[in-house]
Design a protein around this motif. Sequence first.
Motif, PDB file in Angstrom:
ATOM      1  N   THR A 273      -2.795  -8.502 -26.461  1.00 42.71           N
ATOM      2  CA  THR A 273      -1.848  -7.395 -26.649  1.00 42.71           C
ATOM      3  C   THR A 273      -2.205  -6.222 -25.745  1.00 42.71           C
ATOM      4  OG1 THR A 273      -1.567  -8.083 -28.944  1.00 42.71           O
ATOM      5  CG2 THR A 273      -0.808  -5.872 -28.389  1.00 42.71           C
ATOM      6  N   ASN A 274      -3.492  -5.870 -25.710  1.00 43.08           N
ATOM      7  CA  ASN A 274      -3.922  -4.739 -24.874  1.00 43.08           C
ATOM      8  C   ASN A 274      -3.740  -5.020 -23.397  1.00 43.08           C
ATOM      9  OD1 ASN A 274      -4.593  -3.547 -27.226  1.00 43.08           O
ATOM     10  ND2 ASN A 274      -6.684  -3.019 -26.655  1.00 43.08           N
ATOM     11  N   ARG A 275      -4.060  -6.229 -23.006  1.00 44.94           N
ATOM     12  CA  ARG A 275      -3.914  -6.589 -21.586  1.00 44.94           C
ATOM     13  C   ARG A 275      -2.448  -6.556 -21.183  1.00 44.94           C
ATOM     14  NH1 ARG A 275      -7.718 -11.423 -19.677  1.00 44.94           N
ATOM     15  NH2 ARG A 275      -6.896 -10.658 -17.711  1.00 44.94           N
ATOM     16  N   ARG A 276      -1.610  -7.003 -22.119  1.00 42.10           N
ATOM     17  CA  ARG A 276      -0.167  -7.028 -21.831  1.00 42.10           C
ATOM     18  C   ARG A 276       0.373  -5.606 -21.695  1.00 42.10           C
ATOM     19  NH1 ARG A 276       1.317  -9.889 -26.135  1.00 42.10           N
ATOM     20  NH2 ARG A 276       2.112  -8.024 -27.124  1.00 42.10           N
ATOM     21  N   LYS A 277      -0.052  -4.719 -22.623  1.00 39.57           N
ATOM     22  CA  LYS A 277       0.410  -3.322 -22.566  1.00 39.57           C
ATOM     23  C   LYS A 277      -0.014  -2.661 -21.259  1.00 39.57           C
ATOM     24  CE  LYS A 277       0.600  -2.271 -27.520  1.00 39.57           C
ATOM     25  NZ  LYS A 277      -0.230  -1.811 -28.634  1.00 39.57           N
ATOM     26  N   GLU A 278      -1.247  -2.905 -20.875  1.00 41.97           N
ATOM     27  CA  GLU A 278      -1.782  -2.326 -19.636  1.00 41.97           C
ATOM     28  C   GLU A 278      -0.983  -2.830 -18.430  1.00 41.97           C
ATOM     29  OE1 GLU A 278      -5.924  -2.597 -17.168  1.00 41.97           O
ATOM     30  OE2 GLU A 278      -6.042  -2.966 -19.326  1.00 41.97           O
ATOM     31  N   PHE A 279      -0.704  -4.117 -18.445  1.00 44.23           N
ATOM     32  CA  PHE A 279       0.058  -4.727 -17.354  1.00 44.23           C
ATOM     33  C   PHE A 279       1.463  -4.121 -17.244  1.00 44.23           C
ATOM     34  CE2 PHE A 279       3.269  -7.991 -16.368  1.00 44.23           C
ATOM     35  CZ  PHE A 279       2.992  -8.161 -15.022  1.00 44.23           C
ATOM     36  N   ILE A 280       2.139  -3.999 -18.399  1.00 47.04           N
ATOM     37  CA  ILE A 280       3.496  -3.439 -18.422  1.00 47.04           C
ATOM     38  C   ILE A 280       3.484  -1.994 -17.925  1.00 47.04           C
ATOM     39  CG2 ILE A 280       5.391  -2.721 -19.953  1.00 47.04           C
ATOM     40  CD1 ILE A 280       5.518  -5.670 -19.633  1.00 47.04           C
ATOM     41  N   SER A 281       2.477  -1.223 -18.329  1.00 49.38           N
ATOM     42  CA  SER A 281       2.448   0.185 -17.902  1.00 49.38           C
ATOM     43  C   SER A 281       2.236   0.293 -16.388  1.00 49.38           C
ATOM     44  CB  SER A 281       1.389   0.979 -18.669  1.00 49.38           C
ATOM     45  OG  SER A 281       0.111   0.510 -18.343  1.00 49.38           O
ATOM     46  N   HIS A 282       1.489  -0.648 -15.799  1.00 54.44           N
ATOM     47  CA  HIS A 282       1.342  -0.677 -14.330  1.00 54.44           C
ATOM     48  C   HIS A 282       2.667  -1.060 -13.673  1.00 54.44           C
ATOM     49  CE1 HIS A 282      -2.847   0.141 -13.839  1.00 54.44           C
ATOM     50  NE2 HIS A 282      -3.238  -0.870 -14.596  1.00 54.44           N
ATOM     51  N   LEU A 283       3.307  -2.052 -14.257  1.00 54.60           N
ATOM     52  CA  LEU A 283       4.559  -2.564 -13.684  1.00 54.60           C
ATOM     53  C   LEU A 283       5.657  -1.505 -13.704  1.00 54.60           C
ATOM     54  CD1 LEU A 283       5.534  -5.252 -12.518  1.00 54.60           C
ATOM     55  CD2 LEU A 283       6.346  -5.887 -14.773  1.00 54.60           C
ATOM     56  N   ARG A 284       5.638  -0.674 -14.747  1.00 56.24           N
ATOM     57  CA  ARG A 284       6.659   0.371 -14.906  1.00 56.24           C
ATOM     58  C   ARG A 284       6.679   1.311 -13.694  1.00 56.24           C
ATOM     59  NH1 ARG A 284       4.988   2.536 -19.778  1.00 56.24           N
ATOM     60  NH2 ARG A 284       5.862   0.880 -21.036  1.00 56.24           N
ATOM     61  N   LEU A 285       5.532   1.509 -13.063  1.00 58.54           N
ATOM     62  CA  LEU A 285       5.451   2.388 -11.891  1.00 58.54           C
ATOM     63  C   LEU A 285       6.280   1.852 -10.719  1.00 58.54           C
ATOM     64  CD1 LEU A 285       1.573   3.011 -11.915  1.00 58.54           C
ATOM     65  CD2 LEU A 285       3.349   4.473 -12.909  1.00 58.54           C
ATOM     66  N   TYR A 286       6.575   0.552 -10.740  1.00 62.35           N
ATOM     67  CA  TYR A 286       7.294  -0.080  -9.623  1.00 62.35           C
ATOM     68  C   TYR A 286       8.731  -0.441  -9.995  1.00 62.35           C
ATOM     69  CZ  TYR A 286       2.659  -0.245  -7.694  1.00 62.35           C
ATOM     70  OH  TYR A 286       1.425   0.123  -7.226  1.00 62.35           O
ATOM     71  N   ARG A 287       9.237   0.219 -11.028  1.00 67.67           N
ATOM     72  CA  ARG A 287      10.595  -0.071 -11.502  1.00 67.67           C
ATOM     73  C   ARG A 287      11.622   0.174 -10.392  1.00 67.67           C
ATOM     74  NH1 ARG A 287      10.961   2.645 -17.062  1.00 67.67           N
ATOM     75  NH2 ARG A 287      10.529   4.390 -15.698  1.00 67.67           N
ATOM     76  N   ALA A 288      11.455   1.283  -9.644  1.00 67.00           N
ATOM     77  CA  ALA A 288      12.442   1.663  -8.622  1.00 67.00           C
ATOM     78  C   ALA A 288      12.037   1.195  -7.225  1.00 67.00           C
ATOM     79  CB  ALA A 288      12.615   3.180  -8.628  1.00 67.00           C
ATOM     80  N   PHE A 289      11.072   0.278  -7.166  1.00 63.89           N
ATOM     81  CA  PHE A 289      10.504  -0.143  -5.888  1.00 63.89           C
ATOM     82  C   PHE A 289      11.562  -0.574  -4.866  1.00 63.89           C
ATOM     83  CE2 PHE A 289       8.804  -3.564  -3.176  1.00 63.89           C
ATOM     84  CZ  PHE A 289       7.825  -2.856  -2.497  1.00 63.89           C
ATOM     85  N   TYR A 290      12.447  -1.482  -5.275  1.00 66.74           N
ATOM     86  CA  TYR A 290      13.404  -2.050  -4.313  1.00 66.74           C
ATOM     87  C   TYR A 290      14.475  -1.048  -3.889  1.00 66.74           C
ATOM     88  CZ  TYR A 290      11.198  -6.566  -4.896  1.00 66.74           C
ATOM     89  OH  TYR A 290      10.287  -7.584  -4.886  1.00 66.74           O
ATOM     90  N   GLY A 291      14.861  -0.167  -4.809  1.00 70.12           N
ATOM     91  CA  GLY A 291      15.898   0.811  -4.492  1.00 70.12           C
ATOM     92  C   GLY A 291      15.398   1.933  -3.599  1.00 70.12           C
ATOM     93  N   SER A 292      14.118   2.264  -3.711  1.00 75.83           N
ATOM     94  CA  SER A 292      13.600   3.435  -2.982  1.00 75.83           C
ATOM     95  C   SER A 292      12.719   3.055  -1.798  1.00 75.83           C
ATOM     96  CB  SER A 292      12.792   4.318  -3.941  1.00 75.83           C
ATOM     97  OG  SER A 292      11.664   3.593  -4.403  1.00 75.83           O
ATOM     98  N   LEU A 293      12.708   1.773  -1.428  1.00 76.49           N
ATOM     99  CA  LEU A 293      11.801   1.304  -0.376  1.00 76.49           C
ATOM    100  C   LEU A 293      12.077   1.987   0.971  1.00 76.49           C
ATOM    101  CD1 LEU A 293       9.437  -0.556   0.039  1.00 76.49           C
ATOM    102  CD2 LEU A 293      10.996  -2.462   0.394  1.00 76.49           C
ATOM    103  N   ALA A 294      13.368   2.079   1.345  1.00 72.04           N
ATOM    104  CA  ALA A 294      13.717   2.707   2.636  1.00 72.04           C
ATOM    105  C   ALA A 294      13.272   4.166   2.647  1.00 72.04           C
ATOM    106  CB  ALA A 294      15.220   2.601   2.877  1.00 72.04           C
ATOM    107  N   ASP A 295      13.535   4.888   1.542  1.00 75.77           N
ATOM    108  CA  ASP A 295      13.157   6.312   1.458  1.00 75.77           C
ATOM    109  C   ASP A 295      11.639   6.484   1.546  1.00 75.77           C
ATOM    110  OD1 ASP A 295      15.838   7.845   0.089  1.00 75.77           O
ATOM    111  OD2 ASP A 295      15.711   5.679  -0.055  1.00 75.77           O
ATOM    112  N   GLN A 296      10.922   5.562   0.885  1.00 72.28           N
ATOM    113  CA  GLN A 296       9.453   5.656   0.922  1.00 72.28           C
ATOM    114  C   GLN A 296       8.924   5.422   2.331  1.00 72.28           C
ATOM    115  OE1 GLN A 296       7.742   3.018  -1.960  1.00 72.28           O
ATOM    116  NE2 GLN A 296       8.268   4.311  -3.681  1.00 72.28           N
TER     117      GLN A 296
END
Length: 360
Positions: A273-296
Amino acid sequence: ETFEMLVRLAENYTSTLFCNAYRNMAAEATVHVQEFFTDVGLFLFGTDISTEESVNRFFDTLFPVVYNHVINPGPTDISLEYAECLRVARRDIRPFGNVPKKAIGQMGRSLLPSRTFLQALNLGIEVINTTDHLHFSKDCSRALLRMQYCPHCQGLTLSKPCMGYCLNIIRGCLADIAEVDLHWRGYIQSLEELSRAMSGAYGIEHVLLNFHSLVNDALVQARINGPELSEQVNKICGSPVRKTKQSPGCSFDQNKDNQGLKMFSRDSEETLTNRRKEFISHLRLYRAFYGSLADQLCGNELAAADGLPCWNGEDVVRSYTHRVVGSGIKAQSANPEVKVKGTDPVISQIIDKLKHVIQV
């Protein structure tokens, strides 16, 4: 690997129960325990088998062993034919009371979300690998060349492209990838929701690691109701037919895997459970990755800062005067720098897979 470790640990607990509390039938019972947890692993990793059928099969095959050693023990073992009659009759006789039904409910509710979670993670890897290895069109390659290297021909090695010019080119080149954005966001949101639903009493960790106590409840019920069960068995299968007794013993090696299992197990920091929560919280940082790639890309490394002289594809200017288009395929029809033909079939396929997994 964490899921595999969890299945092994649960199998270990259940086999240990027989070795410690029911030693005389441990050798026979652990074979059925192994078969059951093999099924659990197969289901988790994507094989289409029924969890209900696996639980039922486990208790069906356990009944003759329990009858032979707990309900009606004798100086010799029951015959194979008699054992088969008991196996078939288990669901009618219900020697383990409500425990199999309870186990079916718990397994169904905990294994399916975990299986879906693993399938979704594999798809996430596929999406990242696919978008990582896309081939760009000739038109995109030419535009990139013009943006990055043409100023060098005029000796302008230090001038960077204008922000608007850079955005038009990179958004044109990444138009396909930007189409993934909406579905990638939905995918991460679905993973978050699924992860929340996997906690608590129906979490896979809780259900699998407590399976041995359900089995113990089943065995206690069978022992308490032994005389009544014997009567029912006699009505259905007749009197026990016996053969020479095999030498009983505990074939299960309790020390096997112990090092690996200690590392997993009950340390609260390392629970699934803890590993999963940690993983999801990391993944959340990349939610807009594909939409904002050009701007980045343009904002962080490629383009000149606002107000500085910059390259517009032909000359060094104070500012870029052409229209700057948005992200995605539709917006590219007005792109002055790159011609975009339509969605790449590989991207369409990835989007379909994301839609499907979100529905699941």
